[in-house]
Motif scaffolding. Structure first.
Motif, PDB file in Angstrom:
ATOM      1  N   HIS A   1       0.850  -1.186   0.000  1.00  0.00           N
ATOM      2  CA  HIS A   1       0.000   0.000   0.000  1.00  0.00           C
ATOM      3  C   HIS A   1       0.889   1.239   0.000  1.00  0.00           C
ATOM      4  CE1 HIS A   1      -3.228   2.778   0.875  1.00  0.00           C
ATOM      5  NE2 HIS A   1      -2.558   3.220   1.923  1.00  0.00           N
ATOM      6  N   TYR A   2       0.980   1.909  -1.143  1.00  0.00           N
ATOM      7  CA  TYR A   2       1.858   3.065  -1.280  1.00  0.00           C
ATOM      8  C   TYR A   2       1.073   4.320  -0.898  1.00  0.00           C
ATOM      9  CZ  TYR A   2       4.588  -0.388  -3.726  1.00  0.00           C
ATOM     10  OH  TYR A   2       5.290  -1.528  -4.031  1.00  0.00           O
ATOM     11  N   GLY A   3       1.112   4.601   0.382  1.00  0.00           N
ATOM     12  CA  GLY A   3       0.338   5.718   0.909  1.00  0.00           C
ATOM     13  C   GLY A   3       1.193   6.911   1.256  1.00  0.00           C
ATOM     14  N   HIS A   4       0.721   7.651   2.276  1.00  0.00           N
ATOM     15  CA  HIS A   4       1.341   8.929   2.648  1.00  0.00           C
ATOM     16  C   HIS A   4       2.793   8.751   3.071  1.00  0.00           C
ATOM     17  CE1 HIS A   4       1.942  12.776   4.643  1.00  0.00           C
ATOM     18  NE2 HIS A   4       2.243  12.138   5.754  1.00  0.00           N
ATOM     19  N   HIS A   5       3.063   7.768   3.919  1.00  0.00           N
ATOM     20  CA  HIS A   5       4.421   7.592   4.440  1.00  0.00           C
ATOM     21  C   HIS A   5       5.376   7.099   3.353  1.00  0.00           C
ATOM     22  CE1 HIS A   5       1.951   7.539   8.124  1.00  0.00           C
ATOM     23  NE2 HIS A   5       3.003   8.076   8.688  1.00  0.00           N
ATOM     24  N   HIS A   6       4.869   6.295   2.422  1.00  0.00           N
ATOM     25  CA  HIS A   6       5.734   5.796   1.346  1.00  0.00           C
ATOM     26  C   HIS A   6       6.238   6.945   0.480  1.00  0.00           C
ATOM     27  CE1 HIS A   6       7.129   3.209  -1.946  1.00  0.00           C
ATOM     28  NE2 HIS A   6       6.503   4.044  -2.757  1.00  0.00           N
TER      29      HIS A   6
END
Length: 679
Positions: free
Chosen positions: A503-508
């Motif tokens: 899951h490539y979200g905010h932190h990624h």
């Protein structure tokens, strides 16, 4: 030979001269003949010599700078007197008192027989507003702003559109029902007025929210909304103003308006970012001329604002972007004295501008032309309040479905109650042309009424309401090295979890940006070895410098021995020994080996970036085991001490310690996995 040629040329020049030359020669000869006589006559007609002026009066020469200095001095004295009365400042906001001072000054000027000055739109937008926005953008809490950016955009874009069309549409209905006095107000004029009055004012929000010390979440939500709704207000203002002169609206015009909103907002951000990068790059070469370092910060920021205004982009967003982009690089390059100069000059400049704005609001109320209409003014005030409440409640219902930290009913009340209006709406109405908008004076009166109601009534009652509802306030705590270490560790841990789960979200993406910044941008914008300095070390040096300055200012520096170790390093760097009576559980070897086996099995699938449902299914056992390890309620199974009662202090301390050990153990596994992924 040469002398003959010179005389020949001179004779030709004299001979080909104009007839006046001959007459002038005649007059000259006459004057030579009558020279003694005329000289004698002049001696008789000479006037008597005036005495040397010891003191003269020339106010017109210094009138403009003298009056400007008087207004600034008045603003500074009012601010000084306000803070000398703590009991009054705890009841009445500073902005309210400044408006009252402006009303009194305007009334005195009018009693004398002079025309009170009016807050002109050009003066406001070009000279008074930029210092306030630059101060807010340069010291903007980037982490809190980015973490709540989605919520801020919802309130700023969707909320402002809702308020504009709700207020404008209902006011048009009121104008049609009221009778012949308002029947000339068309729909586009009402929508234009609604777009002006719907935007939350950043100057008013800053003036009130900084006094009540509301918590960081509510402050950044309301203030961020007031900053980002500028693009919506600018687009709607120019759109309806253009449509009012044309008279017809097509589907193409609506689509172009949407494109214009994207151009105005994103264009302002791009312009600000470009000037911010230029300011950071320039500060790289100022090591030998430290005295002009603050000047580059102010000039590049103001140029960003003016450049955005040239193309009718959002100047406010340009200033915010410029300040936020340049700050980390500029502070790494400039000296500490320059940093102090920038900080206090921005605070001083923005404070004086804020004071002048509210004083001139009061003066302009006395001076400005008014057209009072009870039905229109009261309807505007009621519709603004209703639209704000409905918009906040409706948007929060949608936002809470995607937020981890939900906005409570108290938070919604403060957000709705904190929607203050200010001088931006006043100045925008002043720009309207009376030929296209004959009811401009009525719009101006209605906006002044709404501004006074929000500033006086809502601004004066929000502090007791915050205390009554027990809303969380801002905690004045100093950031420590320990907090910085844990913050970076948790960011690293959450990024690793996102990498594992696919899951490539905010932190990624934040981690990707930090890597790009460290690898390329810092090398270009930061001079010397500081470009390679880790963030934690840079923060440590900043804390050391700050503490040293505090010690010197407090007079305690001379009392400390020179060989005394740093208090910051002693408190925050050296690990504390755990108490002997606390049992620290650890992951068993079998559990650790099981997790490692699962990670190795799914590593190939992670690299290939398989579909999300297949990846989550294959990693379900890992996620389940990881959650079971971190969950503090399940840590009783790992305790090595006899089980005391569930609510005893011993079990509470053990749960806390077990949670910390589980997080650190899992964090080491995540770190190893990320190294394997990037290698």
């Amino acid at each position: 030979m040469e002398l003959k040629m010179f005389l020949l040329v001179l004779g030709l020049l004299v001979g080909t001269g104009s007839p006046d030359m001959g007459s002038s020669q005649g007059k000259c000869s006459e004057s030579l003949v009558q020279g003694p006589q005329t000289q004698e006559n002049r001696t008789h007609t000479t006037h008597s010599k005036k005495p040397f002026p010891v003191l003269s009066f020339g106010y017109d020469y210094v009138r403009l700078p003298f009056e400007i200095s008087l207004w600034v001095l008045l603003a500074s004295l009012m601010k000084l007197g306000f803070h000398l009365m703590p009991r009054l400042s705890s009841i009445v906001p500073e902005s309210c008192l400044l408006i009252v001072v402006g009303l009194l000054v305007g009334g005195l000027i009018k009693l004398v027989g002079e025309a009170p000055p009016v807050l002109e739109s050009n003066i406001f937008f070009l000279y008074l507003l930029p210092p306030i926005i630059l101060d807010a953008g340069y010291f903007l809490p980037i982490r809190q702003f980015t973490e709540n950016l989605g919520t801020i955009l919802m309130f700023a874009v969707v909320g402002t559109l809702w308020n504009a069309f709700f207020v404008g549409g209902l006011l048009y209905g009121v104008c049609q029902l009221e009778g012949h006095r308002l029947v000339t107000v068309d729909l586009l004029s009402c929508l234009l007025f609604g777009s002006i009055i719907s935007a939350v004012d950043p100057v008013a929000v800053l003036a009130v929210f900084e006094e009540i010390h509301i918590n960081e979440l509510l402050h950044i939500l309301v203030f961020g909304e007031s900053l980002l709704n500028d693009a919506v207000t600018v687009v709607l203002y120019h759109l309806f103003e253009e449509f009012s002169s044309v008279g017809t609206i097509t589907v193409t015009d609506v689509l172009l308006g949407i494109v214009c909103f994207l151009v105005v907002s994103l264009g302002g951000i791009v312009v600000g970012a470009i000037y911010g990068i230029l300011a950071a790059f320039t500060s790289r070469f100022t090591s030998h001329t430290r005295v002009i370092e603050p000047l580059f910060v102010f000039l590049y920021s103001y140029m960003a604002y003016l450049s955005a205004e040239v193309f009718h982009l959002s100047g406010i967003m340009a200033l915010i972007a410029c300040g936020a982009v340049m700050r980390p690089y500029v502070e790494a390059n400039i000296s500490h004295k320059s940093h102090t100069t920038i900080k206090y000059f921005l605070k001083m400049w923005s404070s004086v501008s804020d004071t002048l704005i509210f004083i001139f609001l009061g003066v302009s109320t006395v001076a400005g032309p008014h057209e009072w209409n009870w039905i229109f003014v009261v309807a505007t005030l009621i519709f603004c309040l209703v639209a704000r409440v409905l918009g906040v409640v409706g948007l929060t219902f949608v936002i809470n479905k995607f937020r981890i930290v939900k906005l409570t009913s108290k938070d919604q009340f403060i957000i709705a109650y904190g929607g203050l209006r200010g001088a931006i709406a006043f100045s925008l109405v002043y720009l309207l042309n009376t030929d296209h908008f004959p009811k401009r004076n009525m719009f101006l009166t209605a906006i002044i009424t709404v501004i006074f109601f929000t500033v006086f009534v809502q601004g004066m009652t929000i502090r007791p309401l915050v205390d009554l509802l027990a809303v969380k306030k801002k905690q004045e705590t100093k950031r420590s090295i320990n907090e910085e270490i844990h913050t970076q560790f948790l960011d690293h841990l959450l990024t690793g979890i996102e990498d594992i789960c696919g899951h490539y979200g905010h932190h990624h993406w934040k981690d990707k940006l930090n890597r790009f910044n460290k690898k390329y941008v810092k090398k270009c914008l930061i001079a010397g070895e500081r470009s390679k300095e880790p963030q934690l070390i840079a923060f440590y040096h900043k804390m050391e410098m700050k503490q040293a300055i505090e010690l010197v200012e407090s007079g305690g520096g001379s009392k400390l021995p020179s060989a005394m170790p740093s208090t910051v390093s002693m408190q925050n760097i050296q690990p504390k020994k755990p108490p002997q009576d606390r049992a620290l559980p650890q992951l068993s070897k079998a559990r650790e080996e099981e997790i490692r086996k699962i990670l190795r099995t799914n590593l190939q699938r992670t690299r290939q970036r398989v579909s999300a449902h297949r990846f989550l299914f294959s990693n379900g056992s890992f996620c389940l085991s990881f959650i079971c390890v971190i969950n503090s309620d399940q840590m009783n199974n790992y305790l090595t001490v006899p089980a005391p009662p569930p609510d005893s202090p011993t079990i509470a301390r053990a749960r806390l310690a077990s949670g910390e050990m589980a997080v650190y153990s899992a964090g080491s596994l995540i770190y190893e996995l990320r190294i394997m992924l990037y290698d």
